[in-house]
Design a protein around this motif. Structure first.
Motif, short mmCIF file in Angstrom:
data_model
loop_
_atom_site.label_atom_id
_atom_site.label_comp_id
_atom_site.label_asym_id
_atom_site.label_seq_id
_atom_site.Cartn_x
_atom_site.Cartn_y
_atom_site.Cartn_z
N THR A 65 33.23 45.98 39.95
CA THR A 65 34.06 44.78 39.79
C THR A 65 35.40 44.97 40.48
O THR A 65 35.91 44.06 41.14
N THR A 66 35.96 46.18 40.35
CA THR A 66 37.24 46.48 41.01
C THR A 66 37.09 46.43 42.52
O THR A 66 37.96 45.90 43.22
N ARG A 68 34.87 44.70 44.19
CA ARG A 68 34.71 43.28 44.54
C ARG A 68 36.06 42.58 44.56
O ARG A 68 36.35 41.76 45.43
N TYR A 69 36.91 42.93 43.60
CA TYR A 69 38.27 42.36 43.53
C TYR A 69 39.07 42.73 44.77
O TYR A 69 39.75 41.88 45.37
N ARG A 70 38.97 43.99 45.21
CA ARG A 70 39.72 44.44 46.39
C ARG A 70 39.29 43.68 47.65
O ARG A 70 40.12 43.28 48.47
N CYS A 72 37.94 40.72 47.76
CA CYS A 72 38.39 39.34 47.61
C CYS A 72 39.87 39.21 47.96
O CYS A 72 40.28 38.28 48.66
#
Length: 200
Positions: A65-66, A68-70, A72
């Motif tokens: 998730t982290t 994916r956040y980066r 994005c």
């Protein structure tokens, strides 16, 4: 009995602060879990306590998730970098336009008071070069126009010769026709019959 509204500010008492942290952390983790289950959302929650202890919740994997956040965030930041690049290009182009406008004014004879002798000589050389290019272009256009007129003259001469030939043929036909008519009329005169006594 109605609960009073809690003021959102740092709790000074360390014991109360620790109790509040523990209660609120559990509530926050519960809400994150409910959000992930009810809405099928990918949720990752990371909390560090005042003492530095880690508490986390993730519906799949906190690391994925982290990551994916980066990715994005990179995609979101990219347009702003492009905008910065475009703004730099716009500034460079504005400077070029200003320089061209100033050069154009000088070529037209405006704003020469602040120019040095070297700049004036450079402008003079540029104007002479431009004049040479213009003259050569003008000569080229004139030559093309002369060639075109010569071609048109050839066509007109050819048409004129054809018309002359037709005219001469027509004149010849008329002349032959007139001669033929004259001969026919002469024959008729010669073959006329006279009735009566011959002249003495």
């Amino acid at each position: 009995m109605v609960r009073g509204k809690t003021q959102i500010k740092r709790i000074e008492n360390s014991t109360s602060r620790q109790v509040t942290f523990s209660k609120r952390r559990k509530g926050l983790l519960k809400k994150a879990f409910e959000l992930s289950v009810l809405c099928d959302a990918e949720v990752a929650l990371i909390v560090f306590s005042p003492s530095g202890k880690l508490f986390e919740f993730s519906s799949s994997s906190a690391a994925s998730t982290t990551e994916r956040y980066r990715k994005c965030i990179k995609n979101l930041l990219r347009p702003s970098k492009q905008m910065d690049h475009f703004e730099e290009e716009v500034a460079i182009l504005r400077k070029k336009i200003e320089l061209l406008e100033e050069t154009k004014r000088k070529f037209l004879g405006d704003g020469l008071d602040s120019s040095s002798i070297d700049e004036l000589e450079q402008i003079e050389h540029q104007l002479e070069k431009s004049l040479r290019i213009i003259r050569s272009r003008k000569i080229l256009f004139s030559c093309e126009e002369i060639n075109q007129l010569k071609e048109e003259e050839k066509i007109l001469r050819r048409e004129n010769a054809e018309l002359r030939e037709k005219y001469e043929e027509r004149q010849l036909e008329l002349s032959i026709g007139q001669q033929f008519l004259s001969l026919e009329q002469g024959k008729e005169v010669e073959t006329q019959l006279f009735i009566g006594l011959p002249d003495s």
